[in-house]
Design a protein around this motif. Structure first.
Motif, short mmCIF file in Angstrom:
data_model
loop_
_atom_site.label_atom_id
_atom_site.label_comp_id
_atom_site.label_asym_id
_atom_site.label_seq_id
_atom_site.Cartn_x
_atom_site.Cartn_y
_atom_site.Cartn_z
N LYS A 1 0.62 -1.19 -0.25
CA LYS A 1 0.10 0.53 -0.22
C LYS A 1 0.79 1.34 -0.42
CE LYS A 1 -2.96 0.13 3.17
NZ LYS A 1 -4.39 -0.22 4.08
N GLN B 1 -10.15 -2.05 2.34
CA GLN B 1 -8.73 -1.26 1.48
C GLN B 1 -9.77 -0.10 0.06
OE1 GLN B 1 -6.22 -1.76 2.29
NE2 GLN B 1 -6.40 -3.10 3.74
N PHE C 1 -6.80 2.20 -1.13
CA PHE C 1 -5.59 1.36 -1.91
C PHE C 1 -6.18 1.21 -3.22
CE2 PHE C 1 -3.78 -3.17 -2.02
CZ PHE C 1 -2.60 -3.14 -3.25
#
Length: 452
Positions: free
Chosen positions: A246, A305, A308
């Motif tokens: 990430k 996420q 991300f």
């Protein structure tokens, strides 16, 4: 009143032998030689699995204090005919996990009990039970074994088994088994025939635990313990590797430097190389965690996420990754595929909210990767991965309430890259949604409305 012909067609021993062959009970060996007595449970291959102080074994006549008689009847010419009578040797303190047996075995029913004499002249309580024509004795025996072994995740591995155990667990008020069956059914995809059975069985039982399960069919508003050390080590390694990937992707998307263009470009190249290298490690960890069945936290983390996936979209929309890190899309999507496949298969039970967010956040990454194919020789493998992910995402969407599926399905229209006939998975997903939606014209309940 209908009469009953006492004709036993199938012996109890043959039924129990067949069940034992499918779900063998562990052998237990008595160990002594020290100040305490131990009972060691063995796997089928003879290797010891754990030590237990509980000597109670399913269907063991040597120390059983309860005998359960399961009577199955068939109807012939308006008369009841005894088809089979199965005798099972059990233990009161095991049966009392079910509220039904706890009541039957309580002192208030003591005067009406029937007994027989067991070893050492001890009394055995007799319990007679009639098996309805819609069920089979094997389902009762399987739930009884679950009372002893508690191996819900190892036994309830398909829709048919869950549906056969659920009515028995509901009849006996066996809460743990009810919860395990409902959670499994709620989390996995169904065939059309299985959906009909789910609707028939679950609605007839009227279980309070089934509200979220039924929300996926009709619009309504309404694990085993792992080895702690392995879980902690893998979870920590997964979190560390995920953070590295990430951070590298974020550094590429928003480089925190000021300088010449060539310096920034060099740092971005390093970031992509680092992201690709750590993605290989991350994929290896994901595969090991799934094998060891300790990936539950990883699935939840993967569903969170937002930043991300947004950064990945920026990376894949650039051309730099093609020459610097051409394997990065495949590695990231392979991690996604491994996790969502385990969820879709039911080997990991994920909540409705987690399943929804897995599709919501990772579907755009799949779509961008499909639109920017890799120029390398591995592009054919990447295309195959894209198709596999399409199928799994559609299967997960089929497990969501109708309202959530209605929001996500239109985003999958680009799966139809050729003709309609070449995309049966997409057509099947839409046909499934329209069939369910036409069952009731109300608005579907989403995961957030259910408070998950």
């Amino acid at each position: 009143m209908q009469s009953a012909k006492k004709k036993q067609r199938v012996s109890s021993s043959s039924r129990l032998a067949a069940l034992a062959e499918r779900f063998p009970s562990p052998a237990i060996e008595h160990r002594s030689g020290s100040s305490r007595v131990e009972f060691v449970e063995y796997d089928i291959d003879g290797k010891s699995k754990r030590v237990s102080n509980n000597p109670l074994i399913f269907n063991d006549p040597a120390i059983a204090d309860v005998v359960l008689f399961l009577h199955a009847y068939t109807t012939d010419a308006n008369e009841l005919e005894l088809d089979a009578s199965t005798e099972v040797f059990l233990h009161a303190r095991v049966l009392e996990q079910c509220k039904y047996f706890a009541t039957v075995l309580s002192e208030r029913w003591q005067e009406s009990r029937q007994y027989s004499e067991g070893p050492n002249h001890e009394k055995r309580i007799h319990i007679n039970m009639t098996v309805p024509g819609s069920r089979v004795v094997a389902s009762y025996l399987l739930v009884l074994q679950l009372l002893y072994g508690k191996d819900f995740q190892g036994v309830i591995t398909d829709v048919s088994t869950a549906l056969s155990c659920l009515p028995v667990a509901a009849e006996w008020l066996y809460d743990e088994c009810i919860t395990a069956c409902v959670q499994y059914l709620e989390a996995v995809p169904w065939t059309e025939d299985e959906e009909k059975r789910v609707l028939e069985v679950v609605t007839s039982l009227q279980l309070r635990e089934s509200a979220q399960l039924l929300a996926r069919i009709t619009p309504i508003n309404t694990r085993a313990v792992h080895d702690m050390l392995v879980k902690l080590v893998l979870d920590g390694a997964f979190a560390s590797s995920l953070k590295s990937v990430k951070d590298s992707v974020e550094e590429y998307s928003s480089p925190n430097v000021r300088g010449r263009h060539d310096e920034i470009e060099a740092l971005q190249r390093v970031s992509l190389h680092t992201a690709s290298l750590n993605s290989k490690h991350l994929l290896w960890l994901v595969e090991r965690m799934i094998e060891l069945r300790v990936a539950d936290n990883a699935v939840t983390e993967w569903s969170e996420q937002v930043l991300f996936t947004a950064n990945l979209l920026r990376v894949f929309n650039d051309d730099a990754w093609r020459t610097i890190a051409p394997s990065l899309p495949a590695l990231v999507l392979r991690c996604t595929f491994k996790l969502v496949s385990a969820v879709a298969a039911g080997s990991m039970i994920a909540s409705c909210q987690v399943r929804k967010k897995l599709v919501e956040y990772w579907l755009p990454v799949l779509l961008v990767s499909r639109d920017t194919p890799s120029p390398t020789a591995s592009s054919l493998k990447l295309q195959a991965l894209h198709q596999e992910l399409e199928d799994v995402f559609l299967r997960i969407i089929s497990t969501l309430p109708l309202g959530d599926a209605q929001l996500l399905l239109p985003q999958c229209l680009s799966f139809a890259t050729r003709s309609v006939e070449d995309c049966p998975h997409l057509m099947g997903a839409f046909n499934l949604w329209f069939r369910r939606a036409s069952r009731d014209e109300g608005n579907g309940a989403g995961c957030e409305e259910e408070g998950l």
